[in-house]
Design an enzyme around this catalytic site. Structure first.
Site, PDB file in Angstrom:
ATOM      1  N   ARG A 225      72.586  21.524  30.910  1.00 13.28           N
ATOM      2  CA  ARG A 225      71.443  21.377  29.339  1.00 13.28           C
ATOM      3  C   ARG A 225      71.896  23.184  28.996  1.00 13.28           C
ATOM      4  NH1 ARG A 225      66.103  19.303  31.062  1.00 13.28           N
ATOM      5  NH2 ARG A 225      66.096  19.855  32.695  1.00 13.28           N
TER       6      ARG A 225
ATOM      7  N   LYS B 118      65.169  25.130  32.045  1.00 13.20           N
ATOM      8  CA  LYS B 118      64.318  25.642  32.949  1.00 13.20           C
ATOM      9  C   LYS B 118      64.034  27.044  33.449  1.00 13.20           C
ATOM     10  CE  LYS B 118      63.877  22.847  35.667  1.00 13.20           C
ATOM     11  NZ  LYS B 118      62.849  21.409  35.809  1.00 13.20           N
TER      12      LYS B 118
ATOM     13  N   TYR C  83      60.940  25.457  30.147  1.00 16.30           N
ATOM     14  CA  TYR C  83      60.003  24.935  31.361  1.00 16.30           C
ATOM     15  C   TYR C  83      59.742  25.813  31.969  1.00 16.30           C
ATOM     16  CZ  TYR C  83      61.120  20.349  29.261  1.00 16.30           C
ATOM     17  OH  TYR C  83      60.410  18.516  28.342  1.00 16.30           O
TER      18      TYR C  83
ATOM     19  N   HIS D  96      56.221  24.972  34.800  1.00 12.39           N
ATOM     20  CA  HIS D  96      56.125  24.054  35.825  1.00 12.39           C
ATOM     21  C   HIS D  96      55.263  25.009  37.096  1.00 12.39           C
ATOM     22  CE1 HIS D  96      57.554  20.974  34.574  1.00 12.39           C
ATOM     23  NE2 HIS D  96      58.969  20.862  34.960  1.00 12.39           N
TER      24      HIS D  96
ATOM     25  N   GLU E 156      56.086  22.581  28.819  1.00 11.25           N
ATOM     26  CA  GLU E 156      55.570  20.899  29.300  1.00 11.25           C
ATOM     27  C   GLU E 156      53.553  20.958  28.987  1.00 11.25           C
ATOM     28  OE1 GLU E 156      55.398  24.599  32.932  1.00 11.25           O
ATOM     29  OE2 GLU E 156      56.935  23.434  31.426  1.00 11.25           O
TER      30      GLU E 156
ATOM     31  N   SER F 277      60.882  13.377  30.052  1.00 11.63           N
ATOM     32  CA  SER F 277      60.414  12.503  30.457  1.00 11.63           C
ATOM     33  C   SER F 277      60.776  10.520  30.555  1.00 11.63           C
ATOM     34  CB  SER F 277      58.521  12.057  30.825  1.00 11.63           C
ATOM     35  OG  SER F 277      58.289  13.630  31.094  1.00 11.63           O
TER      36      SER F 277
ATOM     37  N   ALA G 172      57.957  13.251  40.066  1.00 10.64           N
ATOM     38  CA  ALA G 172      56.929  14.654  39.103  1.00 10.64           C
ATOM     39  C   ALA G 172      56.897  15.638  40.064  1.00 10.64           C
ATOM     40  CB  ALA G 172      55.858  13.683  39.775  1.00 10.64           C
TER      41      ALA G 172
ATOM     42  N   ASP H  53      58.702  18.219  39.944  1.00 13.50           N
ATOM     43  CA  ASP H  53      58.710  19.497  39.053  1.00 13.50           C
ATOM     44  C   ASP H  53      57.185  20.247  38.931  1.00 13.50           C
ATOM     45  OD1 ASP H  53      61.614  20.142  38.389  1.00 13.50           O
ATOM     46  OD2 ASP H  53      60.980  18.442  36.552  1.00 13.50           O
TER      47      ASP H  53
ATOM     48  N   VAL I 221      64.755  15.262  42.731  1.00 15.10           N
ATOM     49  CA  VAL I 221      65.836  16.254  41.655  1.00 15.10           C
ATOM     50  C   VAL I 221      65.039  16.862  41.375  1.00 15.10           C
ATOM     51  CG1 VAL I 221      67.367  16.415  40.716  1.00 15.10           C
ATOM     52  CG2 VAL I 221      67.823  15.392  43.012  1.00 15.10           C
TER      53      VAL I 221
END
Length: 359
Positions: free
Chosen positions: A15, A75, A94, A96, A118, A133, A267, A269, A297
């Protein structure tokens, strides 16, 4: 504002954070956009597409980070990127963080202002997590169905069955975007689908949504164990915004499951909702726990970038523009949803669930 779009470097992450349409919107709002060379190639977006939209192409990630006041990524930064972050810079991606002490420490140490997709939240809805999601939920059934095939190590079950043979049993934990998207795909394959959630009102909505085609069950440790024991495929899609995911499926439960059953932990991440989960990659996606196969993954939507890049950029652009137009302080002050996204600023953790996760 000087806005940077680097190429993603996580394993098999194809991405890119912003499409040419998004770049064009930033340009016409008066901002300068730097895009790392070949950043969009994995999503079928060429450098020429970005140039046409008004971006400036830079050869290296170091240049993009050094020149930019705001970095828009997909990411969380990984080790090779930590040294590029700096005080006074905005990172919008993101994160996390509750699942990674290492990344949290690196961001705190850098002094960067980090805003997480997120945890941007509107009345308990997560607008920047929702599109990914939905992608991950739909993918969970695809990858689960593939893992169930005998050559992949699974039970050898066809989820949809055939006339005269019962369909495979799919158990979905969580009735949010992941769970509903997974249920839609599983129903499409004619699987036998059960969804568990602690929110009875939400279970009622899901029952109506699928016209009774999805069995809905109140979630408890007892019911999770009972339904997992009968399942061919379990999808974990629970989420506590910004916090580590609760461990709903224990190793002891998995020991009682059918040999060759598959568990997909969407879940992951946020640390995963199965006790035995650990993050895997697209290169090596599965591992065994007892006699079951886990798929964990951590960047599932990265495998379908032509779809997920466009979906992500569509969702984030409104907030990227606000940050670029107003600066992070005024943008957050004007929008409580964006303010909820603020995770770290100049060495201080600003999001309670992240602070709690790391003591």
């Amino acid at each position: 504002m000087l806005v940077g779009i680097p190429k993603e470097v996580k394993n098999n992450e194809f991405r890119v954070s912003t499409t040419p349409a998004g770049v064009h919107s930033l340009i016409i709002a008066g901002h300068t956009v730097f895009v790392e060379k070949n950043a969009g190639v994995g999503s079928a977006i060429t450098d020429a597409d970005y140039v046409k939209a008004g971006a400036t192409i830079l050869d290296t990630a170091d240049e993009v980070w050094a020149k930019s006041e705001m970095i828009i990524k997909v990411k969380e930064p990984i080790a090779e990127e930590y040294h590029r972050m700096r005080k006074g810079q905005i990172l919008f991606t993101y994160l996390h963080l509750a699942a990674s002490r290492e990344c949290t420490d690196a961001i705190v140490k850098s002094g960067i202002t980090a805003i997480a997709y997120e945890t941007v939240e509107i009345n308990r809805f997560l607008p920047l997590l929702a599109p990914m999601s939905e992608v991950a939920g739909r993918m969970s059934i695809q990858v689960g169905a593939a893992a169930l095939q005998r050559p992949a190590g699974g039970r050898g079950v066809l989820l949809g069955g055939v006339p005269g043979v019962a369909p495979g049993k799919v158990v979905i934990l969580g009735g949010g975007s992941v769970g509903v998207s997974a249920a839609a795909m599983a129903i499409g394959l004619r699987a036998d689908v059960t969804l568990l959630d602690i929110n009875l009102k939400r279970l009622g909505e899901i029952d109506e949504m699928f016209h009774g085609q999805v069995k809905t069950v109140a979630s408890s440790p007892y019911s999770i164990e009972q339904y997992c024991m009968e399942a061919d495929l379990v999808v974990g899609g629970v989420l506590i915004p910004g916090a580590a995911a609760p461990k709903l499926v224990t190793d002891a439960m998995v020991a009682k499951m059918k040999p060759g059953s598959v568990l997909v932990d969407v879940a992951i991440d946020q640390g995963g909702c199965f006790e035995g989960s650990h993050a895997t990659t697209h290169t090596d996606p599965t591992f065994k726990v007892h006699n079951s196969l886990y798929y964990c993954v951590a960047n599932m939507p990265g495998a379908v970038p032509a779809t997920s890049t466009a979906a992500l950029s569509n969702a984030t652009l409104k907030y990227s523009l606000a940050l670029a137009n107003k600066g992070w302080q005024k943008a957050c002050a004007d929008d409580p949803a964006l303010e909820a996204g603020l995770n770290v600023h100049e060495g201080k953790i600003m999001y309670a669930a992240v602070a709690a996760a790391h003591g």
